[in-house]
Scaffold this motif. Structure first.
Motif, PDB file in Angstrom:
ATOM      1  N   TYR B 218      -3.383  -1.643   5.963  1.00 50.34           N
ATOM      2  CA  TYR B 218      -4.011  -2.756   6.673  1.00 50.34           C
ATOM      3  C   TYR B 218      -5.519  -2.550   6.720  1.00 50.34           C
ATOM      4  O   TYR B 218      -6.297  -3.486   6.496  1.00 50.34           O
ATOM      5  CB  TYR B 218      -3.439  -2.876   8.090  1.00 50.34           C
ATOM      6  CG  TYR B 218      -3.942  -4.099   8.789  1.00 50.34           C
ATOM      7  CD1 TYR B 218      -3.321  -5.327   8.603  1.00 50.34           C
ATOM      8  CD2 TYR B 218      -5.068  -4.046   9.596  1.00 50.34           C
ATOM      9  CE1 TYR B 218      -3.802  -6.463   9.206  1.00 50.34           C
ATOM     10  CE2 TYR B 218      -5.562  -5.182  10.203  1.00 50.34           C
ATOM     11  CZ  TYR B 218      -4.922  -6.384  10.006  1.00 50.34           C
ATOM     12  OH  TYR B 218      -5.402  -7.516  10.597  1.00 50.34           O
ATOM     13  N   ALA B 219      -5.924  -1.325   7.007  1.00 49.46           N
ATOM     14  CA  ALA B 219      -7.355  -1.041   7.068  1.00 49.46           C
ATOM     15  C   ALA B 219      -8.019  -1.341   5.733  1.00 49.46           C
ATOM     16  O   ALA B 219      -9.064  -1.987   5.665  1.00 49.46           O
ATOM     17  CB  ALA B 219      -7.584   0.418   7.462  1.00 49.46           C
ATOM     18  N   VAL B 220      -7.386  -0.896   4.638  1.00 46.99           N
ATOM     19  CA  VAL B 220      -7.986  -1.113   3.321  1.00 46.99           C
ATOM     20  C   VAL B 220      -8.004  -2.598   2.976  1.00 46.99           C
ATOM     21  O   VAL B 220      -8.959  -3.108   2.383  1.00 46.99           O
ATOM     22  CB  VAL B 220      -7.215  -0.309   2.243  1.00 46.99           C
ATOM     23  CG1 VAL B 220      -7.720  -0.652   0.865  1.00 46.99           C
ATOM     24  CG2 VAL B 220      -7.365   1.166   2.500  1.00 46.99           C
ATOM     25  N   GLN B 230     -14.410   2.565  -2.696  1.00 46.02           N
ATOM     26  CA  GLN B 230     -14.108   3.865  -3.310  1.00 46.02           C
ATOM     27  C   GLN B 230     -12.698   4.295  -2.952  1.00 46.02           C
ATOM     28  O   GLN B 230     -11.949   4.792  -3.793  1.00 46.02           O
ATOM     29  CB  GLN B 230     -15.097   4.945  -2.832  1.00 46.02           C
ATOM     30  CG  GLN B 230     -16.498   4.824  -3.369  1.00 46.02           C
ATOM     31  CD  GLN B 230     -17.369   3.973  -2.465  1.00 46.02           C
ATOM     32  OE1 GLN B 230     -16.899   3.006  -1.866  1.00 46.02           O
ATOM     33  NE2 GLN B 230     -18.644   4.332  -2.368  1.00 46.02           N
ATOM     34  N   LEU B 231     -12.336   4.064  -1.694  1.00 41.08           N
ATOM     35  CA  LEU B 231     -11.030   4.491  -1.221  1.00 41.08           C
ATOM     36  C   LEU B 231      -9.921   3.757  -1.964  1.00 41.08           C
ATOM     37  O   LEU B 231      -8.985   4.362  -2.482  1.00 41.08           O
ATOM     38  CB  LEU B 231     -10.914   4.241   0.282  1.00 41.08           C
ATOM     39  CG  LEU B 231      -9.732   4.959   0.897  1.00 41.08           C
ATOM     40  CD1 LEU B 231     -10.098   6.397   1.184  1.00 41.08           C
ATOM     41  CD2 LEU B 231      -9.290   4.282   2.173  1.00 41.08           C
ATOM     42  N   SER B 232     -10.070   2.412  -2.047  1.00 34.42           N
ATOM     43  CA  SER B 232      -8.964   1.666  -2.649  1.00 34.42           C
ATOM     44  C   SER B 232      -8.843   1.966  -4.136  1.00 34.42           C
ATOM     45  O   SER B 232      -7.758   1.864  -4.704  1.00 34.42           O
ATOM     46  CB  SER B 232      -9.114   0.168  -2.392  1.00 34.42           C
ATOM     47  OG  SER B 232     -10.247  -0.305  -3.046  1.00 34.42           O
ATOM     48  N   VAL B 238      -5.036   9.447  -6.923  1.00 34.64           N
ATOM     49  CA  VAL B 238      -4.250  10.468  -6.227  1.00 34.64           C
ATOM     50  C   VAL B 238      -2.816  10.430  -6.722  1.00 34.64           C
ATOM     51  O   VAL B 238      -2.153  11.444  -6.890  1.00 34.64           O
ATOM     52  CB  VAL B 238      -4.310  10.233  -4.706  1.00 34.64           C
ATOM     53  CG1 VAL B 238      -3.301  11.079  -3.988  1.00 34.64           C
ATOM     54  CG2 VAL B 238      -5.692  10.524  -4.184  1.00 34.64           C
ATOM     55  N   TYR B 239      -2.373   9.210  -7.008  1.00 36.95           N
ATOM     56  CA  TYR B 239      -0.992   9.027  -7.409  1.00 36.95           C
ATOM     57  C   TYR B 239      -0.686   9.593  -8.784  1.00 36.95           C
ATOM     58  O   TYR B 239       0.448   9.830  -9.137  1.00 36.95           O
ATOM     59  CB  TYR B 239      -0.677   7.543  -7.372  1.00 36.95           C
ATOM     60  CG  TYR B 239       0.768   7.306  -7.158  1.00 36.95           C
ATOM     61  CD1 TYR B 239       1.443   7.989  -6.153  1.00 36.95           C
ATOM     62  CD2 TYR B 239       1.484   6.444  -7.956  1.00 36.95           C
ATOM     63  CE1 TYR B 239       2.766   7.805  -5.953  1.00 36.95           C
ATOM     64  CE2 TYR B 239       2.818   6.251  -7.755  1.00 36.95           C
ATOM     65  CZ  TYR B 239       3.457   6.929  -6.758  1.00 36.95           C
ATOM     66  OH  TYR B 239       4.780   6.754  -6.561  1.00 36.95           O
ATOM     67  N   MET B 240      -1.734   9.798  -9.582  1.00 37.58           N
ATOM     68  CA  MET B 240      -1.492  10.288 -10.939  1.00 37.58           C
ATOM     69  C   MET B 240      -1.421  11.806 -10.988  1.00 37.58           C
ATOM     70  O   MET B 240      -1.162  12.368 -12.034  1.00 37.58           O
ATOM     71  CB  MET B 240      -2.622   9.835 -11.850  1.00 37.58           C
ATOM     72  CG  MET B 240      -2.757   8.352 -11.872  1.00 37.58           C
ATOM     73  SD  MET B 240      -2.941   7.801 -13.530  1.00 37.58           S
ATOM     74  CE  MET B 240      -2.993   6.056 -13.277  1.00 37.58           C
ATOM     75  N   ALA B 278       2.861   3.693  -1.557  1.00 38.69           N
ATOM     76  CA  ALA B 278       3.282   2.765  -0.508  1.00 38.69           C
ATOM     77  C   ALA B 278       2.058   2.019   0.011  1.00 38.69           C
ATOM     78  O   ALA B 278       2.085   0.794   0.185  1.00 38.69           O
ATOM     79  CB  ALA B 278       3.963   3.529   0.616  1.00 38.69           C
ATOM     80  N   LEU B 279       0.976   2.762   0.190  1.00 33.08           N
ATOM     81  CA  LEU B 279      -0.257   2.153   0.675  1.00 33.08           C
ATOM     82  C   LEU B 279      -0.761   1.107  -0.322  1.00 33.08           C
ATOM     83  O   LEU B 279      -1.140   0.000   0.054  1.00 33.08           O
ATOM     84  CB  LEU B 279      -1.294   3.258   0.858  1.00 33.08           C
ATOM     85  CG  LEU B 279      -2.480   2.967   1.760  1.00 33.08           C
ATOM     86  CD1 LEU B 279      -2.936   4.244   2.420  1.00 33.08           C
ATOM     87  CD2 LEU B 279      -3.625   2.375   0.997  1.00 33.08           C
TER      88      LEU B 279
END
Lengths: 413, 401
Positions: B218-220, B230-232, B238-240, B278-279
């Motif tokens: 929600y925050a993103v 940068q975060l999104s 990270v997932y890779m 999930a995010l």
């Protein structure tokens, strides 16, 4: 301005749990992996050296007023490393009074404390403590094992000290096997990806138009992907088994072959003078079978979003179905195919379970990921295992970089 | 005319290939499942297709379309009758034979579906041919391993050794005989404990993933803060990260901390690997919800938190369902971490238990297959129950393999 401040504060609070767990379980271990790769850590080094103390009552029949001898055995658990600043303490059993005690120890109330500066590696010493059984001694309740001796010590922990060396990488690159493994990993990732995408395109084209039972087929086509890898891998191993397996027996019964084929145990087959990696090929087939559903889902979604008027226009221009496929459909799919290709390539590159369960890395199918496992648990060398993992990580970084270059920003999906 | 004949011959060849394909599968089924003789002998197929399609061709030339088809079906039944007469099939094979022929005739009619031979006639029949054979082929390669897994799990050791190619289901009247391998796997090999462990770990993983990723997503998706872009974009990075890079240091760290050999270790590692995706899935979904709805809530005096709880979450139940299923599936199927971390039998999850307990040359194969069925069945059951949601989850989260 204040509203924005408040909003960002809320955002950070909402993100803290996610960021902290990702940091702890993903980013920190990556750092740990690099750390370990520069250290010569063996599986056995994970337990730091410890002082081990055991007590044993030597005197058999204890009567009031008699002397009781309790033997303590001090040992350094490590064969190679010394330990420092050893502190020991133990409760003196009820009704005993210490008479003779070694000089490192002193009695405080009903306990004795001992301090040693250093125990050498393989240190192993028995000492006898003498006690006097006093009036209130009760032989029925006497059980020195009831209170276990406490001990603490400092030891040089290889995991946390600052000694680094490049020996792991030297060892890894000295092995001829490593380069071979890198080659196998690339061949495997490339062709398994290609196979999965090819099957995916075929399957998607089959289900492009509506027909009776389409939903059922779509569900069916996803089976290999959603099932647990261990179950499908074992089933295929069983089917391909040279003696008990279905396939070999079926082929022999129908006299197509005379002798069983070891599908998962043939490194190379000569094929018109070329060495053909047979088992690797079988593993690639398995991989294509297992992952085509994913390509299928992506491509089917893309196929159905191609505007219909493109087909109508080409039909008016007199294009045949096959021409339509090559000149209308395929160019529309190129984006999703290239994205799928790089993603699947990366994931196949990372895959461990599939090959490990099918062949265990034998018969010319040892990929880098399987090598990590072998180094760590078969050769019990955590350092070299981490070094291989670092190689994987670096290669992967390059692929991800390419992926970011290739992917247009607007179609991230 | 000359071109027409060439096309006709080619389509005729396709028909033969289709029928061959069909008959191989029919023979396969009848020999191995019904344990009877082969229904088709391959030499006869050619004669059959030849006569059948010649007749069809002429009927089509003489009569209007629908009428020709009707006549054709009657005729092919008559023709099959002659064949049966010649080759003396028993009743069950007779039924199989006639059904196959009818299916075949339906297919051949669809190959010849154009009234006149035009430029695309050949091509269209070719594509139809490819489609039918393709569907048969794909269904076969997918169903076969699962069917074999299932059938082998019901067999006794003796039939497995003696008739490895026998694929019939060994029906018996006693249920305990029928499911004997399953009972053995549960009683002798502790599979109920493993199943319980797997269930606990999977549910906890789903719960933690949801609790952590929903606020983050929600925050993103909605809130403005520094470093949002940068975060999104780094979520997927990270997932890779491959599990094999994480597993060695995590093994070392957890060994040092002393909770490696426990379900708890899996319960923190699994969510950590699923939370990023999930995010990612949630933030995509949240962005799709019209912001006006939330704005209305905010103007009416709700706080952010209550807007999320009262407006956003009820609207995203489909996303929650699909993320939960996807995460559940990953946790249930996970092998690597369970394999590396767990030593004690009491903590084994299903994949771990299957690997150590049953993958042994000493252990009869039907037990291994019964164990495999026990792992696969819950996943396939969930999959069929919530297929639509799961497919949504798969497409959104399919970055992961």
């Amino acid at each position: 301005m204040q509203k924005i401040n408040k909003e960002s504060r809320l955002a950070y609070t909402m993100l803290i749990p996610t960021i902290s767990i990702v940091f702890l379980i993903i980013l920190f271990p990556i750092f740990g992996n690099f750390w370990l790769s520069f250290k010569e850590v063996k599986l056995g080094d994970l337990r730091p050296p410890q002082p081990i103390v055991k007590e044993k009552v030597i005197t058999k029949n204890i009567e009031i007023g008699s002397e009781v001898i309790i033997e303590y055995r001090f040992r350094n658990s490590s064969q190679k490393k010394p330990i420092f600043n050893i502190m020991l303490s133990d409760i003196i059993p009820q009704g005993l009074e210490p008479i003779q005690i070694i000089e490192e120890c002193e009695v405080v109330k009903n306990k004795f404390h001992c301090y040693f500066e250093k125990w050498e590696p393989k240190f192993n010493k028995r000492v006898k403590f003498k006690f006097l059984a006093k009036d209130d001694f009760d032989s029925n309740q006497f059980d020195p094992k009831k209170s276990k001796p406490n001990s603490s010590a400092d030891a040089d922990n290889i995991l946390t000290n600052f000694k680094f060396s490049l020996k792991n990488f030297q060892k890894i690159f000295k092995k001829v096997e490593t380069l071979e493994n890198i080659k196998v990993t690339f061949i495997y990732s490339f062709f398994a990806t290609l196979g999965a995408i090819f099957l995916g395109i075929c399957a998607a084209l089959l289900l492009e138009k509506k027909f009776f039972g389409k939903g059922l087929f779509r569900g069916l086509f996803l089976f290999p992907f959603v099932s647990p890898v261990i179950a499908v891998a074992f089933t295929w191993v069983y089917i391909l088994d040279p003696f008990k397996g279905f396939l070999n027996n079926y082929l022999i019964d129908n006299s197509i072959i005379n002798e069983p084929i070891f599908f998962l145990g043939i490194k190379k087959v000569s094929f018109f003078g070329l060495d053909f990696p047979f088992t690797l090929f079988i593993v690639i087939l398995f991989e294509s079978w297992r992952y085509f559903p994913l390509a299928f889902l992506f491509i089917l979604a893309r196929l159905q979003s191609i505007p219909k008027d493109l087909y109508e226009a080409s039909e008016i221009d007199g294009a045949s179905k096959i021409q339509q496929f090559f000149y209308v459909t395929l160019p529309q799919l190129i984006g999703v195919i290239s994205l799928l290709f790089i993603l699947r390539f990366i994931w196949n590159f990372n895959k461990f379970e599939d090959i490990f369960l099918l062949t265990g890395g034998n018969a010319g199918t040892r990929t880098l990921t399987v090598q990590v496992y072998d180094e760590a648990f078969a050769l019990t060398n955590m350092g070299t295992a981490s070094a291989v993992a670092v190689i994987i990580f670096i290669l992967l970084g390059i692929f991800v970089f390419i992926h970011n270059k290739v992917t247009p920003k607007d179609i991230e999906e | 005319m000359k071109q027409n004949i060439v096309q006709f011959i080619l389509i005729y060849i396709f028909s033969i290939i289709t029928l061959l394909f069909l008959s191989i599968i029919v023979n396969f089924v009848s020999i191995s499942i019904f344990l009877s003789e082969a229904v088709f002998s391959y030499e006869n197929i050619f004669i059959f297709v030849f006569t059948n399609s010649i007749i069809f061709f002429f009927l089509k030339k003489i009569f209007v379309n629908k009428f020709a088809e009707l006549l054709f079906i009657i005729f092919s039944i008559f023709l099959s009758y002659i064949f049966i007469f010649n080759f003396s099939l028993n009743i069950s094979n007779l039924i199989i034979f006639i059904t196959t022929i009818l299916i075949f005739n339906y297919l051949i009619m669809s190959y010849f579906d154009k009234k006149t031979f035009n430029k695309f006639f050949f091509e269209q029949s070719f594509l139809k041919f490819l489609k039918t054979t393709g569907l048969i082929f794909f269904s076969f390669i997918i169903i076969f391993p699962f069917y074999l897994m299932f059938v082998s799990s019901l067999k006794s050791q003796m039939t497995l050794m003696q008739y490895p190619t026998n694929l019939s289901i060994p029906f018996t009247f006693s249920i305990s005989d029928f499911f004997s391998s399953y009972i053995a796997v549960i009683t002798e090999y502790n599979f109920l404990t493993f199943a319980l462990n797997s269930t606990i770990v999977s549910f906890v993983t789903v719960l933690i993933s949801l609790l952590f990723s929903i606020p983050g997503a929600y925050a993103v998706a909605r809130l403005r803060f520094k470093g949002r872009t940068q975060l999104s974009s780094s979520i997927l990075l990270v997932y890779m990260v491959p599990a094999i890079v994480l597993v060695i240091p995590l093994y070392v760290i957890f060994s040092q901390l002393g909770f490696r050999n426990s379900l708890f270790s899996l319960m923190i590692v699994y969510p950590a690997t699923t939370i990023p995706v999930a995010l990612y899935m949630f933030q995509g979904y949240f962005k799709g919800i019209p912001y006006e709805l939330e704005e209305a809530g905010l103007i009416d005096g709700c706080s952010r938190i209550s807007v999320i709880l009262k407006i956003t979450l009820p609207l995203s139940i489909p996303a929650i369902l699909s993320v939960s299923l996807y995460v559940f599936m990953i946790a249930w199927n996970e092998f690597l971490f369970a394999f590396m971390f767990l030593d004690n039998q009491e903590y084994f999850t299903l994949p771990r238990g299957l690997y150590t307990q049953l993958d042994d040359q000493e252990v009869p194969r039907q037990y291994l297959m019964a164990g495999s069925v026990m792992i696969t069945l819950p996943v396939l059951f969930l999959f069929f129950l919530f297929e639509r949601y799961l497919v949504g989850g798969l497409t959104a989260g399919s970055v992961k393999g």
